[in-house]
Design a protein around this motif. Sequence first.
Motif, PDB file in Angstrom:
ATOM      1  N   PHE A   1       3.388   3.898 -14.460  1.00  0.00           N
ATOM      2  CA  PHE A   1       2.853   5.052 -13.732  1.00  0.00           C
ATOM      3  C   PHE A   1       3.112   6.352 -14.497  1.00  0.00           C
ATOM      4  N   GLU A   2       4.251   6.424 -15.179  1.00  0.00           N
ATOM      5  CA  GLU A   2       4.676   7.650 -15.843  1.00  0.00           C
ATOM      6  C   GLU A   2       3.670   8.107 -16.904  1.00  0.00           C
ATOM      7  N   LYS A   3       2.886   7.153 -17.433  1.00  0.00           N
ATOM      8  CA  LYS A   3       1.978   7.493 -18.534  1.00  0.00           C
ATOM      9  C   LYS A   3       0.940   8.541 -18.140  1.00  0.00           C
ATOM     10  N   ASP A   4       0.364   8.428 -16.901  1.00  0.00           N
ATOM     11  CA  ASP A   4      -0.583   9.507 -16.559  1.00  0.00           C
ATOM     12  C   ASP A   4      -0.357  10.122 -15.172  1.00  0.00           C
ATOM     13  N   ARG A   5       0.501   9.512 -14.365  1.00  0.00           N
ATOM     14  CA  ARG A   5       0.959  10.086 -13.090  1.00  0.00           C
ATOM     15  C   ARG A   5      -0.168  10.413 -12.111  1.00  0.00           C
ATOM     16  N   SER A   6      -1.306   9.727 -12.196  1.00  0.00           N
ATOM     17  CA  SER A   6      -2.383   9.978 -11.230  1.00  0.00           C
ATOM     18  C   SER A   6      -1.953   9.512  -9.846  1.00  0.00           C
ATOM     19  N   VAL A   7      -2.153  10.398  -8.849  1.00  0.00           N
ATOM     20  CA  VAL A   7      -1.761  10.059  -7.473  1.00  0.00           C
ATOM     21  C   VAL A   7      -2.476   8.793  -7.016  1.00  0.00           C
ATOM     22  N   GLY A   8      -3.745   8.650  -7.440  1.00  0.00           N
ATOM     23  CA  GLY A   8      -4.533   7.486  -7.038  1.00  0.00           C
ATOM     24  C   GLY A   8      -3.935   6.176  -7.516  1.00  0.00           C
ATOM     25  N   LYS A   9      -3.088   6.244  -8.525  1.00  0.00           N
ATOM     26  CA  LYS A   9      -2.513   5.007  -9.062  1.00  0.00           C
ATOM     27  C   LYS A   9      -1.105   4.731  -8.535  1.00  0.00           C
ATOM     28  N   LEU A  10      -0.644   5.617  -7.639  1.00  0.00           N
ATOM     29  CA  LEU A  10       0.729   5.457  -7.147  1.00  0.00           C
ATOM     30  C   LEU A  10       0.916   4.132  -6.403  1.00  0.00           C
ATOM     31  N   GLY A  11      -0.146   3.721  -5.681  1.00  0.00           N
ATOM     32  CA  GLY A  11      -0.050   2.462  -4.924  1.00  0.00           C
ATOM     33  C   GLY A  11       0.279   1.286  -5.817  1.00  0.00           C
ATOM     34  N   GLU A  12      -0.112   1.368  -7.086  1.00  0.00           N
ATOM     35  CA  GLU A  12       0.079   0.223  -7.989  1.00  0.00           C
ATOM     36  C   GLU A  12       1.540  -0.006  -8.370  1.00  0.00           C
ATOM     37  N   VAL A  13       2.397   0.969  -8.094  1.00  0.00           N
ATOM     38  CA  VAL A  13       3.814   0.766  -8.451  1.00  0.00           C
ATOM     39  C   VAL A  13       4.525  -0.171  -7.468  1.00  0.00           C
ATOM     40  N   PHE A  14       3.904  -0.357  -6.301  1.00  0.00           N
ATOM     41  CA  PHE A  14       4.545  -1.232  -5.314  1.00  0.00           C
ATOM     42  C   PHE A  14       4.094  -2.669  -5.541  1.00  0.00           C
ATOM     43  N   THR A  15       4.978  -3.451  -6.118  1.00  0.00           N
ATOM     44  CA  THR A  15       4.674  -4.854  -6.415  1.00  0.00           C
ATOM     45  C   THR A  15       5.542  -5.759  -5.548  1.00  0.00           C
ATOM     46  N   VAL A  16       5.210  -7.040  -5.583  1.00  0.00           N
ATOM     47  CA  VAL A  16       6.022  -8.017  -4.854  1.00  0.00           C
ATOM     48  C   VAL A  16       7.453  -7.990  -5.383  1.00  0.00           C
ATOM     49  N   LYS A  17       7.587  -7.863  -6.705  1.00  0.00           N
ATOM     50  CA  LYS A  17       8.934  -7.832  -7.298  1.00  0.00           C
ATOM     51  C   LYS A  17       9.712  -6.601  -6.823  1.00  0.00           C
ATOM     52  N   SER A  18       9.025  -5.443  -6.730  1.00  0.00           N
ATOM     53  CA  SER A  18       9.757  -4.239  -6.305  1.00  0.00           C
ATOM     54  C   SER A  18      10.244  -4.377  -4.863  1.00  0.00           C
ATOM     55  N   LEU A  19       9.448  -5.041  -4.017  1.00  0.00           N
ATOM     56  CA  LEU A  19       9.896  -5.280  -2.641  1.00  0.00           C
ATOM     57  C   LEU A  19      11.110  -6.209  -2.629  1.00  0.00           C
ATOM     58  N   THR A  20      11.028  -7.264  -3.466  1.00  0.00           N
ATOM     59  CA  THR A  20      12.124  -8.233  -3.531  1.00  0.00           C
ATOM     60  C   THR A  20      13.400  -7.551  -4.035  1.00  0.00           C
ATOM     61  N   ASP A  21      13.260  -6.730  -5.081  1.00  0.00           N
ATOM     62  CA  ASP A  21      14.423  -5.999  -5.613  1.00  0.00           C
ATOM     63  C   ASP A  21      15.023  -5.082  -4.548  1.00  0.00           C
ATOM     64  N   PHE A  22      14.122  -4.415  -3.811  1.00  0.00           N
ATOM     65  CA  PHE A  22      14.591  -3.492  -2.768  1.00  0.00           C
ATOM     66  C   PHE A  22      15.455  -4.235  -1.747  1.00  0.00           C
ATOM     67  N   VAL A  23      14.936  -5.375  -1.270  1.00  0.00           N
ATOM     68  CA  VAL A  23      15.670  -6.149  -0.251  1.00  0.00           C
ATOM     69  C   VAL A  23      16.986  -6.661  -0.841  1.00  0.00           C
ATOM     70  N   ASP A  24      16.912  -7.180  -2.067  1.00  0.00           N
ATOM     71  CA  ASP A  24      18.094  -7.744  -2.731  1.00  0.00           C
ATOM     72  C   ASP A  24      19.195  -6.683  -2.853  1.00  0.00           C
ATOM     73  N   ASN A  25      18.820  -5.511  -3.377  1.00  0.00           N
ATOM     74  CA  ASN A  25      19.804  -4.435  -3.566  1.00  0.00           C
ATOM     75  C   ASN A  25      20.379  -3.962  -2.235  1.00  0.00           C
ATOM     76  N   LYS A  26      19.500  -3.866  -1.237  1.00  0.00           N
ATOM     77  CA  LYS A  26      19.946  -3.353   0.056  1.00  0.00           C
ATOM     78  C   LYS A  26      20.881  -4.339   0.753  1.00  0.00           C
ATOM     79  N   LEU A  27      20.593  -5.624   0.602  1.00  0.00           N
ATOM     80  CA  LEU A  27      21.461  -6.626   1.216  1.00  0.00           C
ATOM     81  C   LEU A  27      22.835  -6.662   0.556  1.00  0.00           C
ATOM     82  N   LYS A  28      22.860  -6.336  -0.741  1.00  0.00           N
ATOM     83  CA  LYS A  28      24.139  -6.356  -1.465  1.00  0.00           C
ATOM     84  C   LYS A  28      24.975  -5.108  -1.174  1.00  0.00           C
ATOM     85  N   ALA A  29      24.305  -4.034  -0.775  1.00  0.00           N
ATOM     86  CA  ALA A  29      24.997  -2.746  -0.601  1.00  0.00           C
ATOM     87  C   ALA A  29      26.029  -2.820   0.523  1.00  0.00           C
TER      88      ALA A  29
END
Lengths: 134, 172
Positions: free
Chosen positions: A106-134
């Motif tokens: 995303f950092e390459k051009d920072r278009s708002v329209g492309k922000l949705g693409e940063v949310f992937t299945v892996k990012s959700l999994t990482d979020f849950v994993d990190n939060k459960l460990k906290a």
Amino acid sequence: MSFDRTQIEEGVREVLEEALGVDAEDVKPTSTLTGDLGAESIDFLDIQFRLEKKFSTPAKPFKIEQGELFPENMLQDASMVENGKVTDKGFTLLKAKLPHIDFSNFEKDRSVGKLGEVFTVKSLTDFVDNKLKA
Amino acid sequence: MRWMWIDMMVAFEPGHRLTAVKNVSLAEDHLHDHFADQPIMPASLMLEGMAQTAGVLVGSTRGFKEKVILAKIGSATIDADVIPGQTIRYDAVIERVDESGASTKGTISCFDHRTGVWTDIGSTEIVFSHIDNNRSGLNFPKENFVFGENFKRLLNAAGLSQVMTAAGVTGP
């Protein structure tokens, strides 16, 4: 009860199958929620609620605060976006608020329209994993 | 009252459950076309009845100050026809509520006056959004156009406005 990485991946996949009506084989770690899986803004609330339910245990409720998983209204702020692109200030805030997200593409051009693409299945999994460990 | 698809609220547990009923009558115009030879209550209108029941329940959790809008029907199944003379019951339960919205589960039942038996005929999962806290950041009018006079009358008729006041819930 605790969840290992495989259980978290399965749980996230089940949540996305239920919330978005997609097939299990379509949910890959690199799949984007909006682009590949067809999520719309209202689905994010549904996904949030379903993740909380999936990963809560009687001993440890799994509660996601508003804006913790997905950005809330911050991009409506004029100082955050200029000519359709996220400003330095906005980008710094995004990274601070969403540490579970990989912004390298995303950092390459920072278009708002492309922000949705940063949310992937892996990012959700990482979020849950990190939060459960906290 | 043309778009009120519940007749009476019959039970209320603040912050948790609201139950409403609707009597299906052959005098309702829409049944004449659905269908002329065999009138049955449209499933879409049963969903609307459940959404109204669950929506009032969600509104009550925050004193009817939020504008509660149906955001998404996660799932809905209705397995049996309801015919004129029968009564539908909408039982809505809150699963989760926060600043941005709420998720609810519902059970739809049907009472047959010939047998005196209630039968569960359907279930729903409905997500509501508090639109003043919406993710897109859009602005909406200040007045609460969701909970208007019709809902107020229903709450009063059911005696629920007093129940809600006693529970510290402000009526619409």
